[in-house]
Design an enzyme around this catalytic site. Structure first.
Site, PDB file in Angstrom:
ATOM      1  N   ASP A 148       0.816  -1.219   0.000  1.00  0.00           N
ATOM      2  CA  ASP A 148       0.000   0.000   0.000  1.00  0.00           C
ATOM      3  C   ASP A 148       0.844   1.261   0.000  1.00  0.00           C
ATOM      4  O   ASP A 148       1.620   1.501   0.935  1.00  0.00           O
ATOM      5  CB  ASP A 148      -0.884   0.018   1.247  1.00  0.00           C
ATOM      6  CG  ASP A 148      -2.002  -0.996   1.164  1.00  0.00           C
ATOM      7  OD1 ASP A 148      -2.931  -0.779   0.373  1.00  0.00           O
ATOM      8  OD2 ASP A 148      -1.923  -2.019   1.874  1.00  0.00           O
TER       9      ASP A 148
ATOM     10  N   ASP B 240     -10.542  -5.399  -0.221  1.00  0.00           N
ATOM     11  CA  ASP B 240      -9.463  -4.923   0.655  1.00  0.00           C
ATOM     12  C   ASP B 240     -10.067  -4.145   1.815  1.00  0.00           C
ATOM     13  O   ASP B 240     -10.790  -3.171   1.599  1.00  0.00           O
ATOM     14  CB  ASP B 240      -8.532  -4.023  -0.184  1.00  0.00           C
ATOM     15  CG  ASP B 240      -7.320  -3.499   0.566  1.00  0.00           C
ATOM     16  OD1 ASP B 240      -7.066  -3.926   1.705  1.00  0.00           O
ATOM     17  OD2 ASP B 240      -6.623  -2.637  -0.006  1.00  0.00           O
TER      18      ASP B 240
HETATM   19  C1  DX5 Z   1      -5.646   0.287   3.845  1.00  0.00           C
HETATM   20  C2  DX5 Z   1      -5.074  -0.663   2.832  1.00  0.00           C
HETATM   21  C3  DX5 Z   1      -5.264  -2.085   3.143  1.00  0.00           C
HETATM   22  C4  DX5 Z   1      -4.892  -2.498   4.552  1.00  0.00           C
HETATM   23  C5  DX5 Z   1      -5.801  -3.632   4.902  1.00  0.00           C
HETATM   24  O1  DX5 Z   1      -6.406   1.259   3.306  1.00  0.00           O
HETATM   25  O2  DX5 Z   1      -5.540  -0.419   1.531  1.00  0.00           O
HETATM   26  O3  DX5 Z   1      -4.593  -2.918   2.190  1.00  0.00           O
HETATM   27  O4  DX5 Z   1      -3.577  -2.882   4.736  1.00  0.00           O
HETATM   28  O5  DX5 Z   1      -5.582  -3.972   6.224  1.00  0.00           O
HETATM   29  P1  DX5 Z   1      -6.640  -4.807   7.061  1.00  0.00           P
HETATM   30  O6  DX5 Z   1      -6.740  -6.145   6.383  1.00  0.00           O
HETATM   31  O7  DX5 Z   1      -6.058  -4.851   8.412  1.00  0.00           O
HETATM   32  O8  DX5 Z   1      -7.943  -4.059   6.994  1.00  0.00           O
HETATM   33 ZN    ZN Z   2      -4.684  -1.840   0.078  1.00  0.00          ZN
END
Ligand code: DX5
Ligand code: ZN
Length: 224
Positions: free
Chosen positions: A42, A182
């Protein structure tokens, strides 16, 4: 490069945002051994999303580890003007970029530019955007990413509206177009996300927040 070449079936993609960055390489190796091949990376710019996250300087150190095992790095660009970063990401070993509908004036032009750098391409959309809007312009991309949180941070609560939003997307996309989800993905929602039509499941906290990240990864895979 295209996602079709990498995807083995439903994929659980560890989101490195939630990793322990003091042990990043080691945690990637552990997940590669557990079978993970696509890692989600990310990039946040402090404008499109509040936080500044990581970028090519970190990517260049982890891409050889991932590529050595035949893995891929899926870069989620939570940034304005994503095209400014394509070249640096490709040079640092990124394999694909996913930019946001909300900042993309011309999806086709952005996709062509990314492919010119050898990158696979995805289109993400936020919870405030209608899935139909994203589906309408998705022809030039390999995957459409339905956000199930407001982008920015790991560890947020999954928004259950995502199930219906993914179904609406699936209805409007041609077969073979990948659907990624996501945000807040974990053991409680993976089966329903698969049933709704998602095949690429990004998981941060539900893997890295567990004491045994390999077991957490495998548990999610077993639910797909
Ligand atoms: C946050 C990112 C995600 C994040 C997801 O906006 O785009 O990829 O890392 O993390 P979790 O699975 O903990 O929600
Ligand atoms: Zn992400």
């Amino acid at each position: 490069m295209s996602w079709d070449e990498w995807v083995r079936g439903p994929e659980v993609e560890p989101s490195l945002y939630a990793a322990d960055f003091s042990r990043l390489g080691e945690q990637i190796e552990t997940l590669l051994e557990a079978g993970a091949r696509i890692f989600h990376f990310d990039v946040g710019d402090g404008h499109f999303v509040p936080p500044v996250t990581v970028g090519p300087i970190v990517l260049q150190w982890i891409s050889p580890i991932v590529h050595r095992a035949g893995g891929r790095l899926d870069c989620h660009l939570m940034v304005e003007q994503p095209e400014r970063h394509f070249e640096a990401i490709a040079k640092a070993g990124g394999d694909g970029v996913t930019f946001h509908y909300e900042v993309a004036e011309d999806v086709g032009a952005l996709a062509a530019e990314a492919r010119g750098h050898g990158l696979a391409v995805g289109l993400a959309f936020n919870p405030q955007t209608d899935p139909e809007q994203a589906a309408e312009v998705a022809e030039p991309v390999d995957l459409v990413l339905c956000m199930s949180i407001n982008p920015g941070y790991s560890g947020q609560t999954f928004m259950p509206e995502a199930f219906g939003r993914i179904e609406r997307l699936r209805d409007r996309l041609p077969e073979g177009k990948h659907i990624q989800v996501d945000g807040g993905v974990g053991r409680d929602n993976v089966p329903r996300l698969r049933a709704a039509g998602a095949d690429l499941l990004v998981a941060g906290t539900s893997i890295f927040g567990q004491p045994d990240i390999a077991a957490a990864y495998r548990e999610l895979v077993a639910l797909t």
